[in-house]
Design an enzyme around this catalytic site. Structure first.
Site, PDB file in Angstrom:
ATOM      1  N   ASP A   8      45.891  37.871  39.204  1.00 43.57           N
ATOM      2  CA  ASP A   8      44.504  38.260  39.400  1.00 43.57           C
ATOM      3  C   ASP A   8      43.986  38.704  38.019  1.00 43.57           C
ATOM      4  O   ASP A   8      44.788  38.988  37.123  1.00 43.57           O
ATOM      5  CB  ASP A   8      44.488  39.425  40.401  1.00 43.57           C
ATOM      6  CG  ASP A   8      43.140  40.075  40.524  1.00 43.57           C
ATOM      7  OD1 ASP A   8      42.151  39.358  40.716  1.00 43.57           O
ATOM      8  OD2 ASP A   8      43.070  41.318  40.426  1.00 43.57           O
ATOM      9  N   LEU A   9      42.671  38.767  37.852  1.00 42.52           N
ATOM     10  CA  LEU A   9      42.130  39.185  36.550  1.00 42.52           C
ATOM     11  C   LEU A   9      41.748  40.669  36.530  1.00 42.52           C
ATOM     12  O   LEU A   9      42.418  41.492  35.918  1.00 42.52           O
ATOM     13  CB  LEU A   9      40.911  38.318  36.188  1.00 42.52           C
ATOM     14  CG  LEU A   9      40.226  38.684  34.872  1.00 42.52           C
ATOM     15  CD1 LEU A   9      41.105  38.368  33.672  1.00 42.52           C
ATOM     16  CD2 LEU A   9      38.888  37.949  34.736  1.00 42.52           C
ATOM     17  N   ASP A  10      40.654  40.988  37.255  1.00 46.18           N
ATOM     18  CA  ASP A  10      40.141  42.357  37.204  1.00 46.18           C
ATOM     19  C   ASP A  10      41.130  43.324  37.846  1.00 46.18           C
ATOM     20  O   ASP A  10      41.437  43.202  39.035  1.00 46.18           O
ATOM     21  CB  ASP A  10      38.802  42.453  37.957  1.00 46.18           C
ATOM     22  CG  ASP A  10      37.708  41.661  37.268  1.00 46.18           C
ATOM     23  OD1 ASP A  10      37.858  41.393  36.066  1.00 46.18           O
ATOM     24  OD2 ASP A  10      36.717  41.320  37.919  1.00 46.18           O
ATOM     25  N   THR A  16      37.926  45.705  34.533  1.00 42.03           N
ATOM     26  CA  THR A  16      36.464  45.593  34.501  1.00 42.03           C
ATOM     27  C   THR A  16      35.818  46.270  35.714  1.00 42.03           C
ATOM     28  O   THR A  16      34.595  46.235  35.843  1.00 42.03           O
ATOM     29  CB  THR A  16      36.041  44.112  34.461  1.00 42.03           C
ATOM     30  OG1 THR A  16      36.800  43.424  35.415  1.00 42.03           O
ATOM     31  CG2 THR A  16      36.242  43.512  33.095  1.00 42.03           C
ATOM     32  N   LYS A  44      36.644  45.880  45.258  1.00 41.96           N
ATOM     33  CA  LYS A  44      37.640  45.243  44.391  1.00 41.96           C
ATOM     34  C   LYS A  44      38.151  43.937  44.998  1.00 41.96           C
ATOM     35  O   LYS A  44      38.573  43.910  46.151  1.00 41.96           O
ATOM     36  CB  LYS A  44      38.800  46.198  44.107  1.00 41.96           C
ATOM     37  CG  LYS A  44      38.400  47.300  43.144  1.00 41.96           C
ATOM     38  CD  LYS A  44      39.594  48.099  42.687  1.00 41.96           C
ATOM     39  CE  LYS A  44      39.130  49.160  41.700  1.00 41.96           C
ATOM     40  NZ  LYS A  44      40.214  50.079  41.347  1.00 41.96           N
ATOM     41  N   SER A  51      29.985  41.580  47.971  1.00 42.49           N
ATOM     42  CA  SER A  51      29.851  42.958  47.480  1.00 42.49           C
ATOM     43  C   SER A  51      28.440  43.464  47.748  1.00 42.49           C
ATOM     44  O   SER A  51      28.245  44.592  48.226  1.00 42.49           O
ATOM     45  CB  SER A  51      30.124  43.035  45.970  1.00 42.49           C
ATOM     46  OG  SER A  51      31.435  42.629  45.681  1.00 42.49           O
ATOM     47  N   LYS A  77      22.251  42.018  38.997  1.00 36.48           N
ATOM     48  CA  LYS A  77      23.484  42.789  38.764  1.00 36.48           C
ATOM     49  C   LYS A  77      24.368  42.072  37.753  1.00 36.48           C
ATOM     50  O   LYS A  77      24.932  42.676  36.840  1.00 36.48           O
ATOM     51  CB  LYS A  77      24.238  42.990  40.089  1.00 36.48           C
ATOM     52  CG  LYS A  77      25.565  43.735  39.956  1.00 36.48           C
ATOM     53  CD  LYS A  77      26.748  42.793  39.819  1.00 36.48           C
ATOM     54  CE  LYS A  77      28.043  43.520  39.531  1.00 36.48           C
ATOM     55  NZ  LYS A  77      29.185  42.625  39.450  1.00 36.48           N
ATOM     56  N   SER A 115      41.169  34.262  40.151  1.00 33.34           N
ATOM     57  CA  SER A 115      40.223  35.385  40.181  1.00 33.34           C
ATOM     58  C   SER A 115      39.015  35.094  41.052  1.00 33.34           C
ATOM     59  O   SER A 115      38.546  33.959  41.108  1.00 33.34           O
ATOM     60  CB  SER A 115      39.757  35.687  38.751  1.00 33.34           C
ATOM     61  OG  SER A 115      38.730  36.641  38.760  1.00 33.34           O
ATOM     62  N   ALA A 116      38.501  36.149  41.694  1.00 35.18           N
ATOM     63  CA  ALA A 116      37.271  36.018  42.484  1.00 35.18           C
ATOM     64  C   ALA A 116      36.036  36.124  41.599  1.00 35.18           C
ATOM     65  O   ALA A 116      34.917  35.985  42.077  1.00 35.18           O
ATOM     66  CB  ALA A 116      37.224  37.116  43.545  1.00 35.18           C
ATOM     67  N   LYS A 146      38.537  35.622  48.190  1.00 32.78           N
ATOM     68  CA  LYS A 146      39.539  36.524  48.768  1.00 32.78           C
ATOM     69  C   LYS A 146      38.851  37.402  49.826  1.00 32.78           C
ATOM     70  O   LYS A 146      37.695  37.766  49.614  1.00 32.78           O
ATOM     71  CB  LYS A 146      40.119  37.419  47.661  1.00 32.78           C
ATOM     72  CG  LYS A 146      40.751  36.640  46.520  1.00 32.78           C
ATOM     73  CD  LYS A 146      41.054  37.564  45.334  1.00 32.78           C
ATOM     74  CE  LYS A 146      41.515  36.751  44.142  1.00 32.78           C
ATOM     75  NZ  LYS A 146      41.751  37.572  42.931  1.00 32.78           N
ATOM     76  N   GLU A 170      48.402  41.227  42.270  1.00 29.46           N
ATOM     77  CA  GLU A 170      47.063  41.680  42.682  1.00 29.46           C
ATOM     78  C   GLU A 170      46.938  43.202  42.669  1.00 29.46           C
ATOM     79  O   GLU A 170      47.912  43.908  42.862  1.00 29.46           O
ATOM     80  CB  GLU A 170      46.785  41.209  44.121  1.00 29.46           C
ATOM     81  CG  GLU A 170      45.969  39.943  44.222  1.00 29.46           C
ATOM     82  CD  GLU A 170      44.491  40.141  43.892  1.00 29.46           C
ATOM     83  OE1 GLU A 170      44.069  41.289  43.706  1.00 29.46           O
ATOM     84  OE2 GLU A 170      43.775  39.139  43.804  1.00 29.46           O
ATOM     85  N   ASP A 171      45.692  43.653  42.485  1.00 27.16           N
ATOM     86  CA  ASP A 171      45.426  45.101  42.542  1.00 27.16           C
ATOM     87  C   ASP A 171      44.527  45.462  43.732  1.00 27.16           C
ATOM     88  O   ASP A 171      44.146  46.618  43.871  1.00 27.16           O
ATOM     89  CB  ASP A 171      44.725  45.572  41.260  1.00 27.16           C
ATOM     90  CG  ASP A 171      43.294  45.095  41.200  1.00 27.16           C
ATOM     91  OD1 ASP A 171      43.060  43.893  41.472  1.00 27.16           O
ATOM     92  OD2 ASP A 171      42.399  45.915  40.916  1.00 27.16           O
TER      93      ASP A 171
END
Ligand code: B16
Ligand code: MG
Length: 215
Positions: A8-10, A16, A44, A51, A77, A115-116, A146, A170-171
């Protein structure tokens, strides 16, 4: 034996989440909604539009905007978010990650990004680590974000690996669900996976090997 790792990225490669929070809370305030860091946890790994929907629901304003207005809010945004991340560089790679990428490469383990975030390619470039990645997939190419497994299924295809040959990192809860949906073992960074670490500093090659034994 593990043949690939899908990151995953973020929250795994770079953090970020704070910038997403700043941009969302600024926008939410403009439409009369206050969000806090606790609520931000729920965003997240969740796509941009989902979101926004979650924020509107939280502020009881889910029926106040047309689809076009929602798209305009999401774009606003994102423009703010892009301003906030424009100075991201190598210094923003989370601790231990570049060393791990190097070690994976040295051991011929394939590496992908799942990544999403539609901003993922730009962020990878700014971090200066794109060359480690054999395959990159983000929400620009995949419709279902996701917790749907689609991003990780596509990453497996991109690496030409079976689910049991790769592990995902993943986080976010939505991301762990997506990794499991793709049939893979999940390493959770500060979140509950099959193998867990508290931070990226603990995410070593040994942890990857341990996770691959769970496969
Ligand atoms: P964007 P990841 C996710 O990235 C973020 O965790 C999430 O907070 C964000 O809403 C989502 O990307 C969409 O980002 O607006 O840049 O397309 O954790 O899956 O790498
Ligand atoms: Mg994440």
């Amino acid at each position: 034996m593990v043949k690939g790792v899908i990151f995953d990225l973020d929250g795994v490669i770079t953090d970020t989440a704070g910038y997403h929070f700043l941009a969302w809370s600024h926008l939410a305030k403009e439409i009369g909604i206050e969000i806090d860091e606790e609520f931000n946890e729920k965003l997240k790994g969740v796509s941009r539009m989902e979101s926004l929907e979650a924020i509107l629901k939280y502020g009881n304003k889910e029926n106040e905007f047309t689809w076009e207005e929602k798209e305009a809010l999401a774009t606003k945004k994102n423009e703010h978010y892009k301003e906030l991340i424009q100075n991201i560089s190598k210094k923003d790679i989370l601790p231990g990650i570049e060393a791990l990428l190097k070690e994976l490469k040295a051991n011929n383990i394939k590496i992908a990004l799942g990544s999403a975030s539609k901003n993922a390619p730009v962020i990878l470039k700014q971090l200066g680590i794109e060359e480690y990645f054999d395959y990159v997939v983000d929400a620009n190419q995949i419709k279902n974000s996701k917790p749907a497994p689609d991003i990780f299924i596509d990453a497996l295809k991109g690496l030409n690996l079976k689910p049991e040959e790769a592990v995902g990192v993943e986080d976010a809860e939505a991301g762990i669900e997506a990794i499991h949906g793709a049939g893979m073992v999940a390493i959770g960074v500060g979140v509950n996976g099959d193998v867990n670490v508290n931070s990226t500093e603990e995410l070593t090659y040994d942890v990857i090997l341990r996770a691959s034994k769970v496969c």
